[in-house]
Scaffold this motif. Structure first.
Motif, short mmCIF file in Angstrom:
data_model
loop_
_atom_site.label_atom_id
_atom_site.label_comp_id
_atom_site.label_asym_id
_atom_site.label_seq_id
_atom_site.Cartn_x
_atom_site.Cartn_y
_atom_site.Cartn_z
N PHE A 230 0.84 -1.19 0.00
CA PHE A 230 0.00 0.00 0.00
C PHE A 230 0.88 1.25 0.00
N SER A 231 0.41 2.23 -0.74
CA SER A 231 1.12 3.52 -0.74
C SER A 231 0.58 4.35 0.42
N ILE A 232 1.41 4.55 1.42
CA ILE A 232 0.98 5.31 2.59
C ILE A 232 1.91 6.50 2.79
N PRO A 233 1.44 7.52 3.46
CA PRO A 233 2.29 8.70 3.69
C PRO A 233 3.52 8.36 4.52
N SER A 234 4.61 9.09 4.27
CA SER A 234 5.85 8.82 4.99
C SER A 234 5.72 9.07 6.49
N TRP A 235 4.87 10.05 6.84
CA TRP A 235 4.70 10.33 8.27
C TRP A 235 4.03 9.17 8.99
N ALA A 236 3.14 8.45 8.27
CA ALA A 236 2.48 7.29 8.88
C ALA A 236 3.48 6.16 9.11
N THR A 237 4.44 6.03 8.19
CA THR A 237 5.49 5.03 8.36
C THR A 237 6.35 5.34 9.58
N LYS A 238 6.67 6.61 9.74
CA LYS A 238 7.50 7.02 10.89
C LYS A 238 6.78 6.78 12.21
N LEU A 239 5.47 7.01 12.23
CA LEU A 239 4.72 6.86 13.47
C LEU A 239 4.44 5.40 13.83
N THR A 240 4.08 4.60 12.80
CA THR A 240 3.64 3.23 13.06
C THR A 240 4.70 2.18 12.77
N GLY A 241 5.70 2.53 11.99
CA GLY A 241 6.72 1.55 11.60
C GLY A 241 6.28 0.68 10.45
N PHE A 242 5.10 0.96 9.86
CA PHE A 242 4.57 0.17 8.75
C PHE A 242 5.07 0.76 7.44
N SER A 243 5.83 -0.03 6.68
CA SER A 243 6.46 0.47 5.46
C SER A 243 5.53 0.47 4.26
N GLY A 244 4.43 -0.24 4.35
CA GLY A 244 3.51 -0.33 3.22
C GLY A 244 3.37 -1.73 2.70
N THR A 245 4.39 -2.59 2.93
CA THR A 245 4.31 -4.00 2.54
C THR A 245 3.73 -4.81 3.69
N GLN A 246 2.66 -5.52 3.40
CA GLN A 246 1.94 -6.24 4.45
C GLN A 246 1.77 -7.70 4.09
N TYR A 247 1.94 -8.57 5.08
CA TYR A 247 1.66 -9.99 4.93
C TYR A 247 0.47 -10.32 5.82
N SER A 248 -0.51 -10.99 5.24
CA SER A 248 -1.74 -11.29 5.97
C SER A 248 -2.05 -12.78 5.90
N HIS A 249 -2.65 -13.28 6.95
CA HIS A 249 -3.15 -14.64 6.98
C HIS A 249 -4.62 -14.61 6.59
N GLU A 250 -4.96 -15.35 5.53
CA GLU A 250 -6.33 -15.36 5.02
C GLU A 250 -6.93 -16.75 5.24
N TYR A 251 -8.14 -16.77 5.76
CA TYR A 251 -8.86 -18.03 6.00
C TYR A 251 -10.22 -17.94 5.34
#
Length: 221
Positions: free
Chosen positions: A58-79
């Motif tokens: 996901f393309s997210i703002p840089s400030w959100a990455t700094k605050l949450t540590g989430f770079s935009g690449t996500q791995y999810s478990h789907e059931y």
């Protein structure tokens, strides 16, 4: 914690939508999902149970990455659970990475429209929880906005898959019809009796309308 919910109706029967929804990735309309791995798939009590690992970006703002540590690449478990008897397809996902501050839970349910069985209703719920000492509310709103946009692209992706399934069906149907027609023509040709020009037999006996004729000879003395 913030919750985002939506409901959408597809103008297609449940079987078609469920198949397309399970196969909707990858598609050119939603490029957020970049990889899928099937971990486990079983059949229990007539239900198809599948576990997959989904990689998304996901393309997210840089400030959100700094605050949450989430770079935009996500791995999810789907059931997923597909119940053909009850005509219900449910899908739940939970993010596996990101940061300890971010948690995303998503649930989708596909069921036939109660008023029109030729249509399918999709219900989608997303819960975003961010535990930060500050700006948590604003961050949650930002992430939900991103998920809302991707949800719309996901529905378009289902329609794209359905269109392609219909095209494949039409191509296969045309091919089968052509082969059946060709086979029918061959069978028709083989069933036509052949004529021969061999000799014919004729009878040498002749009859008259008054019945059989006998000849007698007279002897003169």
């Amino acid at each position: 914690m913030r919750i985002w919910s939506s409901e959408h109706t597809f103008d297609h029967e449940w079987e078609t939508v469920a198949m397309a929804a399970f196969k909707k990735y990858p598609n050119p309309l939603n490029r957020a999902v970049t990889g899928i791995d099937v971990v486990k798939q079983t059949l229990e009590a007539g239900k198809i149970l599948t576990e997959r690992i989904i990689q998304s970006h996901f393309s997210i703002p840089s400030w959100a990455t700094k605050l949450t540590g989430f770079s935009g690449t996500q791995y999810s478990h789907e059931y997923t659970v597909i119940d053909p008897h009850r005509k219900e397809f449910s899908l739940t996902t939970r993010n596996l990475n990101g940061s300890s501050f971010l948690r995303v839970d998503e649930k989708l349910t596909y069921k036939p429209d109660q008023e029109d069985p030729n249509k399918t209703v999709l219900k989608q719920d997303v819960i975003v929880t961010i535990t930060l000492p500050a700006f948590a509310d604003y961050c949650e709103k930002t992430f939900l906005s991103i998920y809302s946009q991707n949800a719309s692209k996901g529905r378009q992706g289902v329609e794209w898959v359905i269109d392609n399934l219909k095209k494949e069906y039409e191509e296969i149907s045309k091919k089968v019809s052509s082969e059946v027609h060709e086979m029918s023509e061959k069978m028709r040709h083989w069933s036509i009796p052949s004529t021969s020009s061999g000799p014919s037999c004729t009878s040498s006996a002749s009859t008259s309308s008054g019945g059989p004729t006998t000849s007698s000879s007279s002897k003169s003395q």
